[in-house]
Design a protein around this motif. Sequence first.
Motif, PDB file in Angstrom:
ATOM      1  N   LEU A  17       0.871  -1.203   0.075  1.00  0.00           N
ATOM      2  CA  LEU A  17       0.055   0.037   0.066  1.00  0.00           C
ATOM      3  C   LEU A  17       0.937   1.205  -0.088  1.00  0.00           C
ATOM      4  CD1 LEU A  17      -2.914  -0.905   2.431  1.00  0.00           C
ATOM      5  CD2 LEU A  17      -3.285  -0.254   0.072  1.00  0.00           C
ATOM      6  N   ILE A  18       1.998   1.234   0.925  1.00  0.00           N
ATOM      7  CA  ILE A  18       2.864   2.314   0.927  1.00  0.00           C
ATOM      8  C   ILE A  18       3.272   2.528  -0.369  1.00  0.00           C
ATOM      9  CG2 ILE A  18       5.027   3.368   2.079  1.00  0.00           C
ATOM     10  CD1 ILE A  18       4.093   2.147   4.643  1.00  0.00           C
ATOM     11  N   ALA A  19       3.705   1.390  -1.111  1.00  0.00           N
ATOM     12  CA  ALA A  19       4.327   1.404  -2.472  1.00  0.00           C
ATOM     13  C   ALA A  19       3.603   2.056  -3.586  1.00  0.00           C
ATOM     14  CB  ALA A  19       5.047   0.281  -2.961  1.00  0.00           C
ATOM     15  N   ALA A  20       2.348   1.742  -3.503  1.00  0.00           N
ATOM     16  CA  ALA A  20       1.281   2.222  -4.281  1.00  0.00           C
ATOM     17  C   ALA A  20       1.162   3.823  -4.190  1.00  0.00           C
ATOM     18  CB  ALA A  20      -0.124   1.560  -4.069  1.00  0.00           C
ATOM     19  N   ALA A  21       1.249   4.303  -3.026  1.00  0.00           N
ATOM     20  CA  ALA A  21       1.186   5.881  -2.750  1.00  0.00           C
ATOM     21  C   ALA A  21       2.207   6.563  -3.564  1.00  0.00           C
ATOM     22  CB  ALA A  21       1.079   5.867  -1.202  1.00  0.00           C
ATOM     23  N   PHE A  22       3.363   5.790  -3.877  1.00  0.00           N
ATOM     24  CA  PHE A  22       4.464   6.500  -4.500  1.00  0.00           C
ATOM     25  C   PHE A  22       4.045   6.594  -5.888  1.00  0.00           C
ATOM     26  CE2 PHE A  22       6.751   5.590  -0.606  1.00  0.00           C
ATOM     27  CZ  PHE A  22       7.482   6.873  -0.677  1.00  0.00           C
ATOM     28  N   GLN A  23       3.039   5.801  -6.619  1.00  0.00           N
ATOM     29  CA  GLN A  23       2.688   5.791  -7.863  1.00  0.00           C
ATOM     30  C   GLN A  23       1.406   6.414  -8.178  1.00  0.00           C
ATOM     31  OE1 GLN A  23       4.314   1.818  -9.373  1.00  0.00           O
ATOM     32  NE2 GLN A  23       4.261   1.469  -7.169  1.00  0.00           N
ATOM     33  N   SER A  24       0.653   6.804  -7.102  1.00  0.00           N
ATOM     34  CA  SER A  24      -0.798   7.153  -7.377  1.00  0.00           C
ATOM     35  C   SER A  24      -1.063   8.466  -6.395  1.00  0.00           C
ATOM     36  CB  SER A  24      -1.780   6.077  -7.198  1.00  0.00           C
ATOM     37  OG  SER A  24      -2.993   6.647  -7.090  1.00  0.00           O
ATOM     38  N   GLU A  25      -1.249   9.517  -7.001  1.00  0.00           N
ATOM     39  CA  GLU A  25      -1.802  10.742  -6.211  1.00  0.00           C
ATOM     40  C   GLU A  25      -2.965  10.534  -5.186  1.00  0.00           C
ATOM     41  OE1 GLU A  25      -1.504  13.629  -3.781  1.00  0.00           O
ATOM     42  OE2 GLU A  25       0.112  12.958  -5.233  1.00  0.00           O
ATOM     43  N   ARG A  26      -3.956   9.702  -5.756  1.00  0.00           N
ATOM     44  CA  ARG A  26      -5.206   9.585  -5.322  1.00  0.00           C
ATOM     45  C   ARG A  26      -4.789   8.485  -4.081  1.00  0.00           C
ATOM     46  NH1 ARG A  26     -11.103   7.865  -7.262  1.00  0.00           N
ATOM     47  NH2 ARG A  26     -12.149   7.673  -5.380  1.00  0.00           N
ATOM     48  N   ALA A  27      -4.020   7.525  -4.294  1.00  0.00           N
ATOM     49  CA  ALA A  27      -3.559   6.695  -3.066  1.00  0.00           C
ATOM     50  C   ALA A  27      -2.698   7.359  -2.074  1.00  0.00           C
ATOM     51  CB  ALA A  27      -2.673   5.505  -3.639  1.00  0.00           C
ATOM     52  N   ALA A  28      -1.796   8.313  -2.509  1.00  0.00           N
ATOM     53  CA  ALA A  28      -0.969   9.188  -1.433  1.00  0.00           C
ATOM     54  C   ALA A  28      -1.720  10.131  -0.616  1.00  0.00           C
ATOM     55  CB  ALA A  28      -0.044   9.715  -2.333  1.00  0.00           C
ATOM     56  N   GLU A  29      -2.962  10.647  -1.212  1.00  0.00           N
ATOM     57  CA  GLU A  29      -3.841  11.412  -0.384  1.00  0.00           C
ATOM     58  C   GLU A  29      -4.565  10.613   0.378  1.00  0.00           C
ATOM     59  OE1 GLU A  29      -5.897  13.888   1.742  1.00  0.00           O
ATOM     60  OE2 GLU A  29      -4.255  14.461   0.400  1.00  0.00           O
ATOM     61  N   ALA A  30      -5.160   9.443   0.151  1.00  0.00           N
ATOM     62  CA  ALA A  30      -5.644   8.325   0.925  1.00  0.00           C
ATOM     63  C   ALA A  30      -4.820   8.027   2.065  1.00  0.00           C
ATOM     64  CB  ALA A  30      -6.117   7.255   0.306  1.00  0.00           C
ATOM     65  N   LEU A  31      -3.263   7.910   1.868  1.00  0.00           N
ATOM     66  CA  LEU A  31      -2.409   7.563   2.805  1.00  0.00           C
ATOM     67  C   LEU A  31      -2.139   8.623   3.737  1.00  0.00           C
ATOM     68  CD1 LEU A  31      -0.430   5.317   3.729  1.00  0.00           C
ATOM     69  CD2 LEU A  31       1.233   6.344   2.453  1.00  0.00           C
ATOM     70  N   ARG A  32      -2.137   9.830   3.347  1.00  0.00           N
ATOM     71  CA  ARG A  32      -2.139  10.865   4.183  1.00  0.00           C
ATOM     72  C   ARG A  32      -3.440  11.210   5.120  1.00  0.00           C
ATOM     73  NH1 ARG A  32       0.423  13.349  -0.635  1.00  0.00           N
ATOM     74  NH2 ARG A  32      -1.555  14.132  -1.395  1.00  0.00           N
ATOM     75  N   ALA A  33      -4.541  10.683   4.429  1.00  0.00           N
ATOM     76  CA  ALA A  33      -5.525  11.074   5.444  1.00  0.00           C
ATOM     77  C   ALA A  33      -5.769   9.782   6.425  1.00  0.00           C
ATOM     78  CB  ALA A  33      -7.083  10.856   4.428  1.00  0.00           C
ATOM     79  N   PHE A  34      -5.304   8.573   6.158  1.00  0.00           N
ATOM     80  CA  PHE A  34      -5.318   7.384   6.940  1.00  0.00           C
ATOM     81  C   PHE A  34      -4.289   7.844   8.230  1.00  0.00           C
ATOM     82  CE2 PHE A  34      -2.315   4.102   8.619  1.00  0.00           C
ATOM     83  CZ  PHE A  34      -3.444   3.224   9.049  1.00  0.00           C
ATOM     84  N   HIS A  35      -3.178   8.450   7.933  1.00  0.00           N
ATOM     85  CA  HIS A  35      -2.260   8.956   8.939  1.00  0.00           C
ATOM     86  C   HIS A  35      -2.715  10.048   9.778  1.00  0.00           C
ATOM     87  CE1 HIS A  35       0.677   6.213   7.044  1.00  0.00           C
ATOM     88  NE2 HIS A  35       1.062   6.022   8.237  1.00  0.00           N
ATOM     89  N   ARG A  36      -3.486  11.056   9.112  1.00  0.00           N
ATOM     90  CA  ARG A  36      -4.064  12.161  10.004  1.00  0.00           C
ATOM     91  C   ARG A  36      -4.965  11.527  11.031  1.00  0.00           C
ATOM     92  NH1 ARG A  36      -4.112  14.810   5.040  1.00  0.00           N
ATOM     93  NH2 ARG A  36      -6.328  14.147   4.700  1.00  0.00           N
ATOM     94  N   GLU A  37      -5.696  10.533  10.476  1.00  0.00           N
ATOM     95  CA  GLU A  37      -6.734  10.239  11.508  1.00  0.00           C
ATOM     96  C   GLU A  37      -5.910   9.194  12.415  1.00  0.00           C
ATOM     97  OE1 GLU A  37      -9.801   7.586  13.034  1.00  0.00           O
ATOM     98  OE2 GLU A  37      -8.082   7.013  12.091  1.00  0.00           O
ATOM     99  N   ARG A  38      -4.824   8.807  12.337  1.00  0.00           N
ATOM    100  CA  ARG A  38      -4.149   7.861  13.197  1.00  0.00           C
ATOM    101  C   ARG A  38      -3.551   8.887  14.338  1.00  0.00           C
ATOM    102  NH1 ARG A  38      -6.098   3.648  12.297  1.00  0.00           N
ATOM    103  NH2 ARG A  38      -4.845   1.340  12.002  1.00  0.00           N
ATOM    104  N   PHE A  39      -2.822   9.967  13.717  1.00  0.00           N
ATOM    105  CA  PHE A  39      -2.364  11.110  14.530  1.00  0.00           C
ATOM    106  C   PHE A  39      -3.327  11.676  15.624  1.00  0.00           C
ATOM    107  CE2 PHE A  39       0.816  12.121  10.834  1.00  0.00           C
ATOM    108  CZ  PHE A  39       1.326  10.927  11.279  1.00  0.00           C
TER     109      PHE A  39
END
Length: 208
Positions: A116-138
């Motif tokens: 999933l992390i690797a995918a976020a380096f190749q897709s901006e939409r996945a990257a935004e979803a990953l950022r949102a995931f971590h914002r919620e974790r924080f």
Amino acid sequence: MAAKSSSSEPGTVRPGGRTARTRAAVRDAVLAGLVEHGYPGLTVEYVAEHSGVHKTTLYRRWGGVDGLVAEALGLAGEDAWTPPDTGTLRGDLRALAHGIVDTFTAPGTAAAPTALIAAAFQSERAAEALRAFHRERFARCGPLIARAVERGEAPAGTDAGAVVRAVSAPLFLRLFITREPVDAAVADEAAEATLAAVAAGAHVTTAG
């Protein structure tokens, strides 16, 4: 999802029943495809075949591969995870660090979050979803820092997100950049360095 962009954001409450089963099947297929083929090789056809959900439904609800990966991250963000509560900030930071090491090194389970992390380096939409995931974790870690402030282990105004980033950063550096081994000792080192920084006020971002 294609209909509503917010539907792929972690933390969104969705109905159970058939919808939940469909989403879980899609998530499992996306993760399997990422592990097997990587993001460039993941296709809607693969997800349809392995989830049992027709590809026209996948296109209609998620719009394509980007939306499917974002959905997998969104569903991951709806879990029941809570930050550790060991009674001390040192113990909590160590538990956080050990959790990261376990997640990305455990045989049989590390491949999916790594993909999933690797995918976020190749897709901006996945990257935004990953950022949102971590914002919620924080945000979930706010009570951890609040308890530390109450115990006098952290200055008022210490930012939970900054603390979690600090304890995570050296571990992710080893895991994904330098490809160095990580173990319990490395996790403890990251926790101790973060503990010292917190005590020094390095992560105070708001007025106490």
